[in-house]
Write a protein that holds these residues in place. Structure first.
Motif, PDB file in Angstrom:
ATOM      1  N   LYS A 199       0.826  -1.207   0.000  1.00 39.69           N
ATOM      2  CA  LYS A 199       0.000   0.000   0.000  1.00 39.69           C
ATOM      3  C   LYS A 199       0.863   1.260   0.000  1.00 39.69           C
ATOM      4  CE  LYS A 199      -3.960  -2.032   2.437  1.00 39.69           C
ATOM      5  NZ  LYS A 199      -4.806  -1.962   3.658  1.00 39.69           N
ATOM      6  N   GLY A 200       1.921   1.250   0.791  1.00 41.77           N
ATOM      7  CA  GLY A 200       2.775   2.431   0.891  1.00 41.77           C
ATOM      8  C   GLY A 200       3.403   2.813  -0.436  1.00 41.77           C
ATOM      9  N   THR A 201       3.876   1.807  -1.184  1.00 42.13           N
ATOM     10  CA  THR A 201       4.517   2.090  -2.481  1.00 42.13           C
ATOM     11  C   THR A 201       3.527   2.661  -3.477  1.00 42.13           C
ATOM     12  OG1 THR A 201       6.119   0.300  -2.127  1.00 42.13           O
ATOM     13  CG2 THR A 201       5.802   1.067  -4.394  1.00 42.13           C
ATOM     14  N   LEU A 202       2.360   2.037  -3.600  1.00 44.42           N
ATOM     15  CA  LEU A 202       1.372   2.525  -4.560  1.00 44.42           C
ATOM     16  C   LEU A 202       0.810   3.883  -4.154  1.00 44.42           C
ATOM     17  CD1 LEU A 202      -0.622  -0.709  -5.482  1.00 44.42           C
ATOM     18  CD2 LEU A 202       1.328   0.314  -6.630  1.00 44.42           C
ATOM     19  N   SER A 203       0.697   4.123  -2.846  1.00 43.60           N
ATOM     20  CA  SER A 203       0.171   5.407  -2.377  1.00 43.60           C
ATOM     21  C   SER A 203       1.113   6.554  -2.710  1.00 43.60           C
ATOM     22  CB  SER A 203      -0.057   5.359  -0.861  1.00 43.60           C
ATOM     23  OG  SER A 203      -1.047   4.414  -0.536  1.00 43.60           O
ATOM     24  N   MET A 204       2.428   6.285  -2.684  1.00 41.31           N
ATOM     25  CA  MET A 204       3.390   7.337  -3.019  1.00 41.31           C
ATOM     26  C   MET A 204       3.305   7.726  -4.494  1.00 41.31           C
ATOM     27  SD  MET A 204       6.868   6.600  -0.844  1.00 41.31           S
ATOM     28  CE  MET A 204       7.079   4.932  -1.470  1.00 41.31           C
ATOM     29  N   TRP A 205       2.948   6.788  -5.340  1.00 40.12           N
ATOM     30  CA  TRP A 205       2.874   7.049  -6.779  1.00 40.12           C
ATOM     31  C   TRP A 205       1.513   7.572  -7.212  1.00 40.12           C
ATOM     32  CZ3 TRP A 205       6.399   6.515 -10.842  1.00 40.12           C
ATOM     33  CH2 TRP A 205       7.672   6.023 -10.494  1.00 40.12           C
ATOM     34  N   SER A 206       0.451   7.143  -6.516  1.00 44.58           N
ATOM     35  CA  SER A 206      -0.900   7.409  -7.016  1.00 44.58           C
ATOM     36  C   SER A 206      -1.840   7.886  -5.906  1.00 44.58           C
ATOM     37  CB  SER A 206      -1.470   6.145  -7.657  1.00 44.58           C
ATOM     38  OG  SER A 206      -2.872   6.251  -7.849  1.00 44.58           O
ATOM     39  N   PRO A 207      -2.391   9.100  -6.011  1.00 45.04           N
ATOM     40  CA  PRO A 207      -3.389   9.540  -5.039  1.00 45.04           C
ATOM     41  C   PRO A 207      -4.687   8.737  -5.132  1.00 45.04           C
ATOM     42  CG  PRO A 207      -3.172  11.136  -6.833  1.00 45.04           C
ATOM     43  CD  PRO A 207      -2.064  10.149  -6.983  1.00 45.04           C
ATOM     44  N   VAL A 208      -4.936   8.123  -6.281  1.00 44.01           N
ATOM     45  CA  VAL A 208      -6.130   7.287  -6.420  1.00 44.01           C
ATOM     46  C   VAL A 208      -6.002   6.052  -5.532  1.00 44.01           C
ATOM     47  CG1 VAL A 208      -7.500   5.885  -8.016  1.00 44.01           C
ATOM     48  CG2 VAL A 208      -6.587   8.096  -8.752  1.00 44.01           C
ATOM     49  N   PHE A 209      -4.838   5.391  -5.592  1.00 41.50           N
ATOM     50  CA  PHE A 209      -4.622   4.247  -4.708  1.00 41.50           C
ATOM     51  C   PHE A 209      -4.597   4.691  -3.246  1.00 41.50           C
ATOM     52  CE2 PHE A 209      -2.816   2.019  -8.507  1.00 41.50           C
ATOM     53  CZ  PHE A 209      -3.629   0.893  -8.434  1.00 41.50           C
TER      54      PHE A 209
END
Length: 334
Positions: A104-114
């Motif tokens: 979750k942390g990795t995808l959250s850093m790249w995407s505000p949607v995630f």
């Protein structure tokens, strides 16, 4: 048996007193530690007179099964498989019945949607599996390989669908990486129109500027025949037209400068030839003369006088005047 590293004193052969430190594959006992026989700790006498006692303990083999040891960390130079849990992965993306174990942390850093999926009141917040309907598993895997710290690069095969995914999930950094790849790609003026449409569609400003500069070399007729001419944004089309006009103006100006340079060369050569002719005619009329006319007006006067006396010289002079008139007359095409 598992060894425990401590800053310690030895009270006896079997008992160690001291402060515990975190070590791999170790069980640490502190004053807040609850002794639980089911976790593999064999009833240690762990506190004596208020002093913390740390003792060797046995841990059952099932606590670290062999099948999971290779899935804890990604090895150097390898690509994540994503098909099974790995290195604290905490959520699963389900795409075309394939499961991608991610963080979750990795995808959250790249995407505000995630990030909204994981942190807001979306249903996905508490879900361990998140379906991504309508997506292709191969493309999602490619996207994950790019955003995770791997050696995966943007290339001709993946840049377009990565741009589509980046737009849907608002991944600005992914869009920037695709744009950097496209800026380095060689383009013909015809191809620049294709990429100009793409740059406008995905709001890549630097790529748009580059394509306008390249597309200015295509003629208006070719531009109108281009299969994507109707898709060119009006503002972009205006920029291409303006840069095209500037290019043609510069060419015309360069041509005028070249013509003026040629005219200057012809003028200098004509003056030199006129003086040389005057010199020859003067010595012909005055064999004993040592001083011939040097001033341009004197040379012209002498040549005109000889022309009146000689039909041959008169014809020569008329032809020369006609040639020079053709060169210097602005209404004539050179």
């Amino acid at each position: 048996m598992v060894s425990i590293v401590v800053e310690s004193q030895t009270l006896s052969d079997d008992v160690i007193v001291g402060r515990s430190s975190v070590v791999e594959n170790s069980v640490l006992l502190t004053e807040a530690t609850e002794v639980d026989n089911e976790e593999g700790i064999k009833e240690p006498d762990w506190e004596v007179n208020g002093v913390l006692i740390i003792v060797p303990v046995e841990i059952a083999d099932e606590e670290f099964p062999e099948s999971n040891k290779d899935k804890i960390m990604q090895t150097r130079g390898s690509e994540p498989d994503f098909s099974e849990p790995w290195h604290l992965s905490d959520v699963v993306l389900v795409v075309e019945e394939r499961r991608f174990h991610v963080h979750k942390g990795t995808l959250s850093m790249w995407s505000p949607v995630f990030e909204k999926m994981f942190c807001s009141e979306f249903r996905e917040k508490s879900s361990s599996e998140i379906p991504l309907p309508g997506k292709k598993a191969s493309e999602i895997r490619e996207m994950l390989l790019v955003v995770y710290p791997t050696s995966k690069s943007i290339n001709e095969a993946n840049f377009h669908f990565l741009l589509v995914l980046a737009r849907e999930y608002q991944m600005e950094q992914l869009t920037e990486r695709c744009e950097r790849y496209l800026l380095q790609r060689e383009k013909t003026p015809h191809q620049a129109i294709d990429f100009l449409v793409l740059a406008n569609d995905f709001m890549m400003e630097e790529l748009c500027k580059q394509c306008v500069e390249i597309a200015k070399h295509i003629s208006i007729a070719e531009l109108r025949r281009h299969e994507k001419y109707a898709l060119v944004a009006p503002e972009d089309g205006k920029k291409v037209a303006e840069r095209r006009v500037e290019l043609l103006e510069n060419k015309v100006l360069g041509g005028e400068q070249k013509v003026n340079s040629v005219r200057k060369e012809v003028q200098d050569a004509s003056i030199w030839a006129l003086r040389e002719v005057a010199k020859v005619l003067y010595h012909k009329k005055n064999p004993e003369g040592r001083i011939h006319p040097r001033a341009l007006n004197d040379c012209v006067k002498l040549v005109e006088e000889v022309a009146q006396e000689s039909d041959e010289m008169n014809v020569f002079l008329q032809l020369l005047q006609q040639r020079l008139r053709n060169i210097y007359d602005p209404s004539r095409t050179v």
